[in-house]
Design an enzyme around this catalytic site. Structure first.
Site, PDB file in Angstrom:
ATOM      1  N   THR A  12       0.832  -1.208   0.000  1.00  0.00           N
ATOM      2  CA  THR A  12       0.000   0.000   0.000  1.00  0.00           C
ATOM      3  C   THR A  12       0.865   1.257   0.000  1.00  0.00           C
ATOM      4  O   THR A  12       0.366   2.359   0.123  1.00  0.00           O
ATOM      5  CB  THR A  12      -0.936   0.035   1.232  1.00  0.00           C
ATOM      6  N   ALA A 248       5.802   4.749  10.261  1.00  0.00           N
ATOM      7  CA  ALA A 248       4.627   4.485   9.432  1.00  0.00           C
ATOM      8  C   ALA A 248       4.988   4.891   8.018  1.00  0.00           C
ATOM      9  O   ALA A 248       6.065   5.457   7.782  1.00  0.00           O
ATOM     10  CB  ALA A 248       3.452   5.302   9.939  1.00  0.00           C
ATOM     11  N   LYS A 249       4.057   4.613   7.096  1.00  0.00           N
ATOM     12  CA  LYS A 249       4.398   4.905   5.698  1.00  0.00           C
ATOM     13  C   LYS A 249       4.616   6.403   5.475  1.00  0.00           C
ATOM     14  O   LYS A 249       5.242   6.799   4.513  1.00  0.00           O
ATOM     15  CB  LYS A 249       3.340   4.314   4.772  1.00  0.00           C
ATOM     16  N   ARG A 250       4.136   7.227   6.421  1.00  0.00           N
ATOM     17  CA  ARG A 250       4.346   8.675   6.237  1.00  0.00           C
ATOM     18  C   ARG A 250       5.805   9.087   6.502  1.00  0.00           C
ATOM     19  O   ARG A 250       6.216  10.186   6.147  1.00  0.00           O
ATOM     20  CB  ARG A 250       3.403   9.481   7.114  1.00  0.00           C
ATOM     21  N   HIS A 251       6.601   8.218   7.157  1.00  0.00           N
ATOM     22  CA  HIS A 251       8.016   8.544   7.378  1.00  0.00           C
ATOM     23  C   HIS A 251       8.783   8.280   6.071  1.00  0.00           C
ATOM     24  O   HIS A 251       9.527   7.319   5.957  1.00  0.00           O
ATOM     25  CB  HIS A 251       8.619   7.663   8.478  1.00  0.00           C
TER      26      HIS A 251
END
Ligand code: GLU
Length: 277
Positions: A12, A248-251
């Site tokens: 994702t 998280a993927k936001r990093h």
């Protein structure tokens, strides 16, 4: 029994250092036992998974030096290794669960549940389903949209031995509620798909992040309902950033792709982990 481990990313977004460390640990445990590693792409949530991320996952993990003997790019005796191609297998398990009375149709919308559930949340922060549809007199209903939920034995303790953490226990109904096995949009849930796949792919040990401990308890109830032998479990600590926040993927700067572009080498990354474990 020969050791069979697995790497099961969800495409994702790009993988970050946290995912990678868990997969690296999974590989280390498989190699130390002369076992086999299976790569399974958990791309069930198709609207959120893009072919670009599927390719990205494979690329990033190969770059890091991970290797697997079975997978979407290699084939193998338990193919297909893409969950989006395995729906019929999940459907068979759902039918069995329904025939044996372990699941029920739930017509509640997310809003209904939020309204009904002010306080209780599962230990992993999923709202605990208040059981509104559990005892509906008829399961036919006129509403076309429904999901399937697993009836958890409220009050029962689910115990398991984690290979790193030792004995773990969770109480059904308190730490987690009746969970979704088949979503209203027609997609099998993570809990059902992962249980069916780990069983059918003959996985002997599941290595994954500690954030999935409560899910392990849910999945053990599915194993029990389906009369399957569960694998053993090793839950890894989660990687945090400098402020103690879970990655998280936001990093984005800690995605493997960004690190590679910034000049990090797989060797240096792996060396750091070797010291940490
Ligand atoms: N696909 C899951 C994830 O990337 C892993 C699930 C599992 O290991 O059971 O978080």
């Amino acid at each position: 029994m020969d050791y069979r481990g697995r790497i099961a990313p969800s495409p994702t977004g790009r993988l970050h250092l946290g995912h990678a460390r868990t997969f690296w640990m999974a590989q280390k445990r498989a190699v130390s036992q002369g076992g086999c590693m299976v790569f399974r792409m958990e791309d069930l949530d198709l609207p959120r998974c893009s072919p670009e991320h599927v390719q990205g996952c494979l690329e990033d993990l190969k770059w890091l030096g991970l290797a697997w003997q079975e997978g979407p790019d290699k084939g193998g005796p338990y193919a297909p290794y893409l969950q989006s191609h395995r729906t019929a297998l999940y459907k068979t398990a759902l039918t069995r669960l329904a025939e044996e009375g372990h699941v029920y149709r739930c017509y509640c919308s997310r809003k209904d549940i939020e309204r009904a559930v002010r306080a209780p949340h599962a230990s992993d922060d999923d709202p605990i389903y208040p059981g509104t549809c559990r005892n509906l007199p008829t399961q036919s209903g006129t509403c076309p949209q429904y999901c399937w939920r697993f009836k958890v034995p409220a009050g029962e303790t689910v115990r398991f031995e984690d290979e790193r953490l030792g004995s773990c226990q969770y109480e059904a109904g308190r730490d987690f509620g009746d969970f979704v096995v088949w979503r209203a949009d027609g997609i099998p849930s993570y809990q059902l798909a992962v249980t069916v796949d780990d069983h059918l792919m003959r996985i002997t040990e599941v290595v994954r992040g500690e954030d999935l401990l409560v899910s392990t308890a849910r999945q053990l109830l599915l194993y029990h309902a389906l009369s399957w032998m569960p694998p053993s479990y090793y839950h890894c600590p989660l990687v945090t950033d400098d402020t103690g926040q879970r990655l998280a993927k936001r990093h984005r700067s800690l995605s493997l792709q960004a690190m590679r572009i910034a000049g990090a080498t797989p060797k240096a990354i792996r060396e750091k982990w070797r010291q940490a474990f």
